[in-house]
Design an enzyme around this catalytic site. Sequence first.
Site, PDB file in Angstrom:
ATOM      1  N   CYS A   1     -21.375  -7.504   3.508  1.00 17.83           N
ATOM      2  CA  CYS A   1     -22.055  -8.098   2.348  1.00 17.83           C
ATOM      3  C   CYS A   1     -21.180  -9.066   1.553  1.00 17.83           C
ATOM      4  O   CYS A   1     -21.686  -9.828   0.740  1.00 17.83           O
ATOM      5  CB  CYS A   1     -22.581  -7.001   1.436  1.00 17.83           C
ATOM      6  SG  CYS A   1     -23.484  -5.738   2.319  1.00 17.83           S
TER       7      CYS A   1
ATOM      8  N   HIS B   1     -23.738  -9.096  -5.648  1.00 13.70           N
ATOM      9  CA  HIS B   1     -24.406  -8.729  -4.401  1.00 13.70           C
ATOM     10  C   HIS B   1     -25.527  -7.744  -4.732  1.00 13.70           C
ATOM     11  O   HIS B   1     -25.334  -6.813  -5.512  1.00 13.70           O
ATOM     12  CB  HIS B   1     -23.398  -8.100  -3.437  1.00 13.70           C
ATOM     13  CG  HIS B   1     -24.047  -7.368  -2.314  1.00 13.70           C
ATOM     14  ND1 HIS B   1     -25.021  -7.950  -1.525  1.00 13.70           N
ATOM     15  CD2 HIS B   1     -23.902  -6.086  -1.859  1.00 13.70           C
ATOM     16  CE1 HIS B   1     -25.431  -7.057  -0.625  1.00 13.70           C
ATOM     17  NE2 HIS B   1     -24.784  -5.933  -0.815  1.00 13.70           N
TER      18      HIS B   1
ATOM     19  N   ASN C   1     -31.633  -5.295   0.067  1.00 12.81           N
ATOM     20  CA  ASN C   1     -30.237  -5.670   0.286  1.00 12.81           C
ATOM     21  C   ASN C   1     -30.166  -6.520   1.566  1.00 12.81           C
ATOM     22  O   ASN C   1     -30.399  -6.009   2.652  1.00 12.81           O
ATOM     23  CB  ASN C   1     -29.410  -4.381   0.421  1.00 12.81           C
ATOM     24  CG  ASN C   1     -27.946  -4.626   0.699  1.00 12.81           C
ATOM     25  OD1 ASN C   1     -27.542  -5.711   1.122  1.00 12.81           O
ATOM     26  ND2 ASN C   1     -27.127  -3.607   0.488  1.00 12.81           N
TER      27      ASN C   1
HETATM   28  O1  UT7 Z   1     -24.455  -3.370   0.546  1.00 15.63           O
HETATM   29  C1  UT7 Z   1     -23.208  -2.844   0.199  1.00 15.63           C
HETATM   30  C2  UT7 Z   1     -22.964  -1.501   0.772  1.00 15.63           C
HETATM   31  N1  UT7 Z   1     -23.983  -0.539   0.423  1.00 15.63           N
HETATM   32  C3  UT7 Z   1     -23.977   0.071  -0.766  1.00 15.63           C
HETATM   33  O2  UT7 Z   1     -23.203  -0.233  -1.638  1.00 15.63           O
HETATM   34  C4  UT7 Z   1     -24.987   1.183  -0.922  1.00 15.63           C
HETATM   35  C5  UT7 Z   1     -24.586   2.062  -2.049  1.00 15.63           C
HETATM   36  N2  UT7 Z   1     -25.377   3.280  -2.136  1.00 15.63           N
HETATM   37  C6  UT7 Z   1     -26.657   3.331  -2.554  1.00 15.63           C
HETATM   38  O3  UT7 Z   1     -27.298   2.337  -2.812  1.00 15.63           O
HETATM   39  C7  UT7 Z   1     -27.248   4.719  -2.753  1.00 15.63           C
HETATM   40  O4  UT7 Z   1     -26.246   5.670  -2.531  1.00 15.63           O
HETATM   41  C8  UT7 Z   1     -28.469   5.025  -1.821  1.00 15.63           C
HETATM   42  C9  UT7 Z   1     -29.685   4.245  -2.280  1.00 15.63           C
HETATM   43  C10 UT7 Z   1     -28.144   4.711  -0.401  1.00 15.63           C
HETATM   44  C11 UT7 Z   1     -28.815   6.518  -1.919  1.00 15.63           C
HETATM   45  O5  UT7 Z   1     -29.084   6.870  -3.277  1.00 15.63           O
HETATM   46  P1  UT7 Z   1     -28.364   8.141  -3.934  1.00 15.63           P
HETATM   47  O6  UT7 Z   1     -28.902   8.237  -5.289  1.00 15.63           O
HETATM   48  O7  UT7 Z   1     -26.890   7.950  -3.781  1.00 15.63           O
HETATM   49  O8  UT7 Z   1     -28.896   9.320  -3.065  1.00 15.63           O
HETATM   50  P2  UT7 Z   1     -28.078  10.392  -2.193  1.00 15.63           P
HETATM   51  O9  UT7 Z   1     -27.546   9.787  -0.957  1.00 15.63           O
HETATM   52  O10 UT7 Z   1     -27.120  11.119  -3.098  1.00 15.63           O
HETATM   53  O11 UT7 Z   1     -29.223  11.395  -1.813  1.00 15.63           O
HETATM   54  C12 UT7 Z   1     -29.930  12.190  -2.793  1.00 15.63           C
HETATM   55  C13 UT7 Z   1     -31.081  12.867  -2.135  1.00 15.63           C
HETATM   56  C14 UT7 Z   1     -30.718  13.586  -0.837  1.00 15.63           C
HETATM   57  O12 UT7 Z   1     -31.495  14.760  -0.752  1.00 15.63           O
HETATM   58  P3  UT7 Z   1     -30.842  16.191  -1.108  1.00 15.63           P
HETATM   59  O13 UT7 Z   1     -29.690  16.340  -0.148  1.00 15.63           O
HETATM   60  O14 UT7 Z   1     -30.378  16.075  -2.532  1.00 15.63           O
HETATM   61  O15 UT7 Z   1     -31.956  17.118  -0.898  1.00 15.63           O
HETATM   62  C15 UT7 Z   1     -31.188  12.620   0.237  1.00 15.63           C
HETATM   63  O16 UT7 Z   1     -31.495  13.267   1.452  1.00 15.63           O
HETATM   64  O17 UT7 Z   1     -32.075  11.893  -1.785  1.00 15.63           O
HETATM   65  C16 UT7 Z   1     -32.428  12.036  -0.419  1.00 15.63           C
HETATM   66  N3  UT7 Z   1     -32.808  10.741   0.105  1.00 15.63           N
HETATM   67  C17 UT7 Z   1     -34.062  10.282   0.063  1.00 15.63           C
HETATM   68  N4  UT7 Z   1     -35.202  10.814  -0.418  1.00 15.63           N
HETATM   69  C18 UT7 Z   1     -36.323  10.080  -0.331  1.00 15.63           C
HETATM   70  C19 UT7 Z   1     -32.022   9.809   0.685  1.00 15.63           C
HETATM   71  N5  UT7 Z   1     -32.752   8.732   1.017  1.00 15.63           N
HETATM   72  C20 UT7 Z   1     -34.029   9.007   0.638  1.00 15.63           C
HETATM   73  C21 UT7 Z   1     -35.232   8.287   0.710  1.00 15.63           C
HETATM   74  N6  UT7 Z   1     -36.344   8.853   0.222  1.00 15.63           N
HETATM   75  N7  UT7 Z   1     -35.297   7.053   1.244  1.00 15.63           N
END
Ligand code: UT7
Length: 325
Positions: free
Chosen positions: A112, A252, A282
């Site tokens: 990115c 970004h 993204n």
């Molecule tokens: O482009 C540059 C590089 N990329 C980044 O910088 C990405 C940075 N990270 C993010 O944008 C976020 O971490 C994400 C959007 C990817 C994820 O959001 P989060 O708030 O960090 O969620 P998490 O990974 O901590 O997951 C929380 C919960 C989990 O469930 P449990 O374990 O708490 O039951 C996940 O399984 O949300 C769940 N989850 C979802 N639920 C519904 C993860 N993805 C989804 C989804 N829909 N699409």
Amino acid sequence: MNAGIISTGHDYPEGILTNADLEKIVETSDDWITTRTGIKQRRKASEDEYTSQFAVRAAQRALESAGISPEEIEIIVCATTTPDQILPSTGCLIQKEIGAVNAAGMDVFAACSGFLYGITMVESMIRTGQIRYALVVGAEVLTKYVDYTDRSTCVIFGDGAGAAVLGPVEGDKGILATKIMSDGRYEEQLYAPGGGTKLGTTHDTIDNGEHFFKMKGNELFKVAVRSMAGISKEMLAKTGYTVDDVKMVIPHQANQRITDAVASRLKVPEEKVYSNIAEHGNTSSASIPIALDECIQEGKIVEGDLVLMTAFGGGVTWGGTLIRF
Ligand code: UT7
């Protein structure tokens, strides 16, 4: 003489993948995606569309807007993590299509942050008089590298391309500070292990989905905020400007919550921080040049404005550029 961005252009697929579409593919919801990322839809290339097609259209628009002919371009840097093919580079394919017969074409693999990597590379070439005009393109078809059974990645990424023509500019205009960084110790926070010389391309790598992007989003989140805020402050400190002098911050577009956290650390009001993540998701290396072109087209950036761009991506990589238009 400084190097400056003379013009910009962008392009993206017609296909749209909404949150409602994703609800039918994986266990997710519009509410979760909107709250956790700010994304409502993303562009998605069709089966027969590929990266260089969007890159070429973005580049042609930037050239047209600059009134510069392809023959005047001396280097094409294409930032992409999703090239048409491994060889030749997408930069060479763009060169062929636009007829930039006097240019060197190459790719930068910095995820990115690739667009700011390209900007930083050509900046010194222009400033020192080695070349006059450069084309830097960020182009991605990420949706072909996304695993549509992995809800943590498939809801985020979208496709598109943005391009900028750079050349010498007069007075106090142009790139005032630019810096790129990486830290390979975070390699496994966002990676695609298959298809290279380590694992190769075998029935096993394909069956195991090793060619798809894998991401530890939660861990990346903190590094992204820290890196983008840190390098932005560094660009301002180096040039003696403050956020009050900046007309627009273009981060970004990784996640609206990341953008908000960076803005809060920089103490920049919301209206000065550009966001198009709701419409595009993204788009990795394409996100900054698409955002920049939208800002210019919408009159949010005009001649004389100070603009701060900052990026973060897999690698991990990050960068910051302060420029006066
Ligand atoms: O482009 C540059 C590089 N990329 C980044 O910088 C990405 C940075 N990270 C993010 O944008 C976020 O971490 C994400 C959007 C990817 C994820 O959001 P989060 O708030 O960090 O969620 P998490 O990974 O901590 O997951 C929380 C919960 C989990 O469930 P449990 O374990 O708490 O039951 C996940 O399984 O949300 C769940 N989850 C979802 N639920 C519904 C993860 N993805 C989804 C989804 N829909 N699409």
